[in-house]
Design a protein around this motif. Structure first.
Motif, PDB file in Angstrom:
ATOM      1  N   GLY A 189      -5.647  14.237 -11.379  1.00  0.00           N
ATOM      2  CA  GLY A 189      -6.433  13.477 -12.353  1.00  0.00           C
ATOM      3  C   GLY A 189      -6.253  11.970 -12.301  1.00  0.00           C
ATOM      4  N   VAL A 190      -5.462  11.474 -11.354  1.00  0.00           N
ATOM      5  CA  VAL A 190      -5.281  10.021 -11.266  1.00  0.00           C
ATOM      6  C   VAL A 190      -6.490   9.413 -10.560  1.00  0.00           C
ATOM      7  CG1 VAL A 190      -3.867   8.198 -10.221  1.00  0.00           C
ATOM      8  CG2 VAL A 190      -2.768  10.203 -11.243  1.00  0.00           C
ATOM      9  N   ARG A 191      -7.039   8.357 -11.134  1.00  0.00           N
ATOM     10  CA  ARG A 191      -8.177   7.679 -10.515  1.00  0.00           C
ATOM     11  C   ARG A 191      -7.897   6.198 -10.264  1.00  0.00           C
ATOM     12  NH1 ARG A 191      -8.921  12.118  -9.905  1.00  0.00           N
ATOM     13  NH2 ARG A 191     -10.626  13.467 -10.533  1.00  0.00           N
ATOM     14  N   HIS A 192      -6.850   5.670 -10.879  1.00  0.00           N
ATOM     15  CA  HIS A 192      -6.510   4.254 -10.720  1.00  0.00           C
ATOM     16  C   HIS A 192      -5.031   4.126 -10.392  1.00  0.00           C
ATOM     17  CE1 HIS A 192      -9.982   4.433 -13.436  1.00  0.00           C
ATOM     18  NE2 HIS A 192     -10.343   3.275 -12.913  1.00  0.00           N
ATOM     19  N   VAL A 193      -4.720   3.168  -9.537  1.00  0.00           N
ATOM     20  CA  VAL A 193      -3.311   2.902  -9.219  1.00  0.00           C
ATOM     21  C   VAL A 193      -3.077   1.417  -9.481  1.00  0.00           C
ATOM     22  CG1 VAL A 193      -1.575   2.868  -7.394  1.00  0.00           C
ATOM     23  CG2 VAL A 193      -3.220   4.749  -7.502  1.00  0.00           C
ATOM     24  N   PHE A 194      -2.063   1.114 -10.267  1.00  0.00           N
ATOM     25  CA  PHE A 194      -1.804  -0.266 -10.686  1.00  0.00           C
ATOM     26  C   PHE A 194      -0.734  -0.889  -9.795  1.00  0.00           C
ATOM     27  CE2 PHE A 194      -3.237   2.319 -14.163  1.00  0.00           C
ATOM     28  CZ  PHE A 194      -4.218   1.543 -14.769  1.00  0.00           C
ATOM     29  N   GLY A 195      -0.887  -2.150  -9.456  1.00  0.00           N
ATOM     30  CA  GLY A 195       0.198  -2.772  -8.706  1.00  0.00           C
ATOM     31  C   GLY A 195      -0.184  -4.020  -7.954  1.00  0.00           C
ATOM     32  N   ILE A 196       0.775  -4.490  -7.179  1.00  0.00           N
ATOM     33  CA  ILE A 196       0.626  -5.698  -6.365  1.00  0.00           C
ATOM     34  C   ILE A 196       1.167  -5.359  -4.976  1.00  0.00           C
ATOM     35  CG2 ILE A 196       1.485  -8.067  -6.062  1.00  0.00           C
ATOM     36  CD1 ILE A 196       1.586  -8.262  -9.138  1.00  0.00           C
ATOM     37  N   PRO A 197       0.404  -5.701  -3.919  1.00  0.00           N
ATOM     38  CA  PRO A 197       0.887  -5.330  -2.582  1.00  0.00           C
ATOM     39  C   PRO A 197       1.980  -6.245  -2.053  1.00  0.00           C
ATOM     40  CG  PRO A 197      -1.228  -6.444  -2.445  1.00  0.00           C
ATOM     41  CD  PRO A 197      -0.908  -6.339  -3.899  1.00  0.00           C
ATOM     42  N   GLY A 198       2.522  -5.898  -0.936  1.00  0.00           N
ATOM     43  CA  GLY A 198       3.513  -6.699  -0.224  1.00  0.00           C
ATOM     44  C   GLY A 198       3.571  -6.109   1.166  1.00  0.00           C
ATOM     45  N   ASP A 199       4.210  -6.793   2.104  1.00  0.00           N
ATOM     46  CA  ASP A 199       4.070  -6.307   3.480  1.00  0.00           C
ATOM     47  C   ASP A 199       4.600  -4.888   3.681  1.00  0.00           C
ATOM     48  OD1 ASP A 199       6.653  -7.179   3.186  1.00  0.00           O
ATOM     49  OD2 ASP A 199       6.786  -8.104   5.171  1.00  0.00           O
ATOM     50  N   TYR A 200       5.613  -4.495   2.915  1.00  0.00           N
ATOM     51  CA  TYR A 200       6.153  -3.145   3.103  1.00  0.00           C
ATOM     52  C   TYR A 200       5.221  -2.043   2.589  1.00  0.00           C
ATOM     53  CZ  TYR A 200      10.646  -5.195   4.359  1.00  0.00           C
ATOM     54  OH  TYR A 200      11.636  -5.887   4.987  1.00  0.00           O
ATOM     55  N   VAL A 211       1.900   3.644 -10.329  1.00  0.00           N
ATOM     56  CA  VAL A 211       2.071   2.229 -10.059  1.00  0.00           C
ATOM     57  C   VAL A 211       2.573   2.118  -8.625  1.00  0.00           C
ATOM     58  CG1 VAL A 211       4.377   2.294 -11.161  1.00  0.00           C
ATOM     59  CG2 VAL A 211       3.256   0.123 -10.836  1.00  0.00           C
ATOM     60  N   CYS A 212       2.042   1.139  -7.890  1.00  0.00           N
ATOM     61  CA  CYS A 212       2.401   1.041  -6.480  1.00  0.00           C
ATOM     62  C   CYS A 212       2.813  -0.394  -6.161  1.00  0.00           C
ATOM     63  CB  CYS A 212       1.210   1.463  -5.630  1.00  0.00           C
ATOM     64  SG  CYS A 212       1.571   1.444  -3.883  1.00  0.00           S
ATOM     65  N   VAL A 213       4.036  -0.558  -5.689  1.00  0.00           N
ATOM     66  CA  VAL A 213       4.602  -1.898  -5.518  1.00  0.00           C
ATOM     67  C   VAL A 213       5.340  -2.013  -4.197  1.00  0.00           C
ATOM     68  CG1 VAL A 213       4.874  -2.365  -7.983  1.00  0.00           C
ATOM     69  CG2 VAL A 213       6.650  -1.110  -6.777  1.00  0.00           C
ATOM     70  N   VAL A 266       4.119   7.864 -11.870  1.00  0.00           N
ATOM     71  CA  VAL A 266       4.595   7.976 -10.496  1.00  0.00           C
ATOM     72  C   VAL A 266       4.806   6.555  -9.970  1.00  0.00           C
ATOM     73  CG1 VAL A 266       4.118   8.911  -8.207  1.00  0.00           C
ATOM     74  CG2 VAL A 266       3.154  10.033 -10.245  1.00  0.00           C
ATOM     75  N   VAL A 267       6.042   6.223  -9.655  1.00  0.00           N
ATOM     76  CA  VAL A 267       6.336   4.907  -9.095  1.00  0.00           C
ATOM     77  C   VAL A 267       6.345   5.059  -7.581  1.00  0.00           C
ATOM     78  CG1 VAL A 267       8.029   3.042  -8.951  1.00  0.00           C
ATOM     79  CG2 VAL A 267       7.787   4.336 -11.084  1.00  0.00           C
ATOM     80  N   ILE A 268       5.436   4.347  -6.921  1.00  0.00           N
ATOM     81  CA  ILE A 268       5.372   4.418  -5.459  1.00  0.00           C
ATOM     82  C   ILE A 268       5.808   3.058  -4.930  1.00  0.00           C
ATOM     83  CG2 ILE A 268       3.873   4.766  -3.452  1.00  0.00           C
ATOM     84  CD1 ILE A 268       1.922   6.195  -5.516  1.00  0.00           C
ATOM     85  N   SER A 269       6.818   3.065  -4.087  1.00  0.00           N
ATOM     86  CA  SER A 269       7.262   1.794  -3.544  1.00  0.00           C
ATOM     87  C   SER A 269       7.240   1.840  -2.031  1.00  0.00           C
ATOM     88  CB  SER A 269       8.686   1.490  -4.020  1.00  0.00           C
ATOM     89  OG  SER A 269       9.156   0.321  -3.377  1.00  0.00           O
ATOM     90  N   GLY A 270       6.713   0.791  -1.427  1.00  0.00           N
ATOM     91  CA  GLY A 270       6.825   0.635   0.018  1.00  0.00           C
ATOM     92  C   GLY A 270       8.283   0.338   0.351  1.00  0.00           C
ATOM     93  N   ALA A 271       8.629   0.446   1.627  1.00  0.00           N
ATOM     94  CA  ALA A 271      10.009   0.175   2.043  1.00  0.00           C
ATOM     95  C   ALA A 271      10.021  -0.126   3.534  1.00  0.00           C
ATOM     96  CB  ALA A 271      10.873   1.393   1.740  1.00  0.00           C
ATOM     97  N   PRO A 272      11.086  -0.743   4.002  1.00  0.00           N
ATOM     98  CA  PRO A 272      11.176  -0.987   5.447  1.00  0.00           C
ATOM     99  C   PRO A 272      11.052   0.322   6.218  1.00  0.00           C
ATOM    100  CG  PRO A 272      12.968  -2.076   4.274  1.00  0.00           C
ATOM    101  CD  PRO A 272      12.256  -1.228   3.276  1.00  0.00           C
TER     102      PRO A 272
END
Ligand SMILES: Cc1ncc(C[n+]2csc(CCOP(=O)(O)OP(=O)(O)O)c2C)c(N)n1
Ligand SMILES: [Mg+2]
Length: 552
Positions: free
Chosen positions: A26-37, A77-79, A103-109
């Motif tokens: 049911g998620v339709r929007h993801v909130f956040g700010i990108p970064g290279d990872y 949220v995606c950061v 759901v906290v989604i984080s990029g990483a090396p």
């Protein structure tokens, strides 16, 4: 998967699978700010059915995702790694404490690049430092570092978010986003069952206790909302004629105009008639309740376990007996099947709805009390009240909410800065709602810049800044220059943002006019800078401050 021509069509990549599962829930929007990872994953998100909502700051994204989850059942949220991730530590803590599945989604090396270069940018201490922080703040966490297990891990973690209504953490090393997981994976649906003997025993004791009680009462709290059990609670009340009170955190789980509704129970902080009714009951049925201090009026609540049924997703106890392995939903369903006697609906207290606001003297300066009386008349069936910490939240407890789920406020963890970004999440989660944001000047200065996000995504909350020149709540306990804030010209923010309308309100007449204008002008946000006395306060805060001061 073998196609018509016999070629192997690759299954989804790890990034794609995560997106698919979020969508399926049911998620339709993801909130956040990108970064290279996390850029690779952002590109996938951008090309997917999910919509990216860029906030000004990650904390704003975290609060927005939390409100989205409260309204819709799951938020995301995606950061980027650490610099973004650690900024949502506070909002994740709030979601954990107040049971909101984010759901906290984080990029990483990338896993490979970690070997070659131990000093990659954004790293704090070890590569897993951020993951270890989030282990403390979430109910489940994972690093998707193994293609073999990645899909199962996504399933496991999302299941935990939905089962416990608490945040989870998913770290996505950037070199795995496009890597396929195992082919032919099917998302596993995990159904947990109650232990039937335990459930039966609990229901039988509950039946006896409720039927034997002279004056039972239901106290409904936040989990009723999180588990979507509002209708069941209402049916239970209707079938038995047992009245219902709510807590501040659970406020609006039941429409407040309902004939069975008593009002908000907050121990000695709340209305006295509600307190007496609940505390004199010989059977308090606490449903999905958090026994927190603010929820229950700073420990002044007198609820005796010997006279209580206490049912939550984590615990079930009746009097002094604890029943293991009983799911909250099963217990609620079971209650409805019991032979509970229907009693005569005696005289019960009701919240007094304030429907019309007529000013006695239009030129009189606005007070907090009068502000809330007027706001009460402003509420409509599609208003969602989003209150920030401070007198906004205390005063809002006395508002008369028409329907359920229309009140959002961080009434337990109480982090300032929630309301403006939360209104973004709430309105995107349900575009039929128009948020009424109640926010102190101090809290506004923390995250009010998210009005830029409001403008960007064409949302239209009505934002009432309770401008009392500083940290009013703190002043009530102990005052000093540390409670002052710089006086912003709040009503002129629309000039900077190129959107919205700003109004200064000093008198009752101006308040009335501004709210009428806000009601009609819906193109973007309307901000009301309501000038209040430095020491003015709502009746609820007056009661609370007196109590807190005694405990310092
Ligand atoms: C992030 C955060 N920092 C500090 C606090 C402590 N605190 C609680 S209420 C309050 C003052 C709030 O001021 P304002 O937003 O202007 O609302 P008011 O109390 O004046 O109504 C503070 C600083 C908090 N709850 N959250
Ligand atoms: Mg203030």
């Amino acid at each position: 998967m073998v196609t018509f021509f016999g070629q192997m069509k690759p299954g989804p990549s790890i990034g794609e699978y995560l997106i698919q599962r979020l969508y399926a829930h049911g998620v339709r929007h993801v909130f956040g700010i990108p970064g290279d990872y996390v850029l690779g994953f952002y590109d996938r998100l951008f090309k997917s059915k999910l919509r990216i909502i860029n906030t000004c700051d990650e904390q704003g994204a975290g609060f927005a995702a939390d409100a989205y989850a409260r309204v819709r059942g799951l938020g995301a949220v995606c950061v980027t790694y650490c610099v973004g991730g650690l900024k949502v530590a506070n909002t994740t803590a709030e979601a954990f404490a107040e049971k909101s599945p984010v759901v906290v989604i984080s990029g990483a090396p990338g896993i490979k690049e970690r070997e070659k270069n131990p000093l990659l940018h954004h790293k704090v201490r070890e590569f897993d430092t951020q993951k270890r922080v989030f282990e403390q703040l979430t109910v489940a966490s994972t690093v998707l570092s193994e293609p073999q297990t990645a899909f199962q891990e996504v399933d496991r973690v999302l299941h935990a978010a939905l089962r416990f209504k608490r945040p989870v953490y998913i770290e996505l090393p950037r070199d795995l986003v496009s890597v396929p997981g195992i082919p032919h994976h099917r998302a596993s649906e995990i159904h947990e069952r109650s232990d039937s003997k335990s459930l039966r025993a609990a229901l039988s004791e509950a039946e006896q206790m409720i039927n034997g009680a002279r004056k039972p009462v239901i106290l409904a709290d936040v989990e009723v909302h999180r588990f979507g059990l509002q209708d069941q609670v209402l049916r239970l009340a209707q079938r038995t004629n047992i009245p219902v009170a709510a807590t501040v955190l659970g406020k609006s789980v039941i429409g407040e105009q309902h004939p069975f509704y008593l009002g908000v129970y907050e121990g000695a902080m709340g209305r006295d008639d509600v307190r007496q009714y609940v505390e004199r009951s010989d059977c308090v049925i606490l449903l999905g309740a958090f026994m927190t201090d603010i929820n229950l009026g700073i420990y002044t609540a007198r609820l005796d376990p010997a006279r209580s049924i206490y049912a939550t997703s984590e615990k079930l106890s009746i009097r002094y007996h604890t029943y293991e392995d009983v799911r909250f939903k099963d217990f609620m369903r079971g209650l409805l099947k019991l032979r509970l006697r229907r009693r005569a609906l005696g005289r019960i207290p009701h919240p007094t709805p304030v429907n019309s606001f007529a000013f006695r003297n239009g030129k009189a300066p606005v007070t907090v009390k009068r502000l809330f009386e007027r706001l009460n008349a402003f509420l409509s069936d599609n208003t969602v009240v989003v209150a920030d910490v401070g007198d906004a939240l205390f005063g809002a407890a006395d508002l008369f909410i028409r329907h359920r789920t229309e009140f959002l406020g961080p009434a337990y963890y109480a982090s300032m800065g929630f309301a403006v970004p939360a209104s973004v999440g709430a309105q995107l989660a349900n575009p039929k709602l128009r948020p009424l944001v109640l926010v102190g000047d101090g809290a506004f200065q923390m995250t009010g810049m998210e009005l830029a996000t409001v403008a960007r995504y064409r949302l239209n909350p009505v934002v009432v800044v309770l401008n009392n020149s500083g940290y009013g709540t703190e002043r009530q306990m102990q005052d000093g220059p540390y409670n002052d804030v710089w006086p912003w010209n709040y009503s002129r923010l629309p000039e900077i943002l190129g959107a919205g309308r700003g109004l200064v309100v000093e008198t009752e007449e101006e308040l009335d006019g501004a709210l009428i204008e806000a009601e009609h002008w819906k193109e973007s946000f309307c901000l009301l800078d309501v000038r209040l006395g430095r020491l003015d306060r709502s009746p609820a805060l007056e009661r609370l401050a007196a109590r807190l001061a005694k405990r310092l």
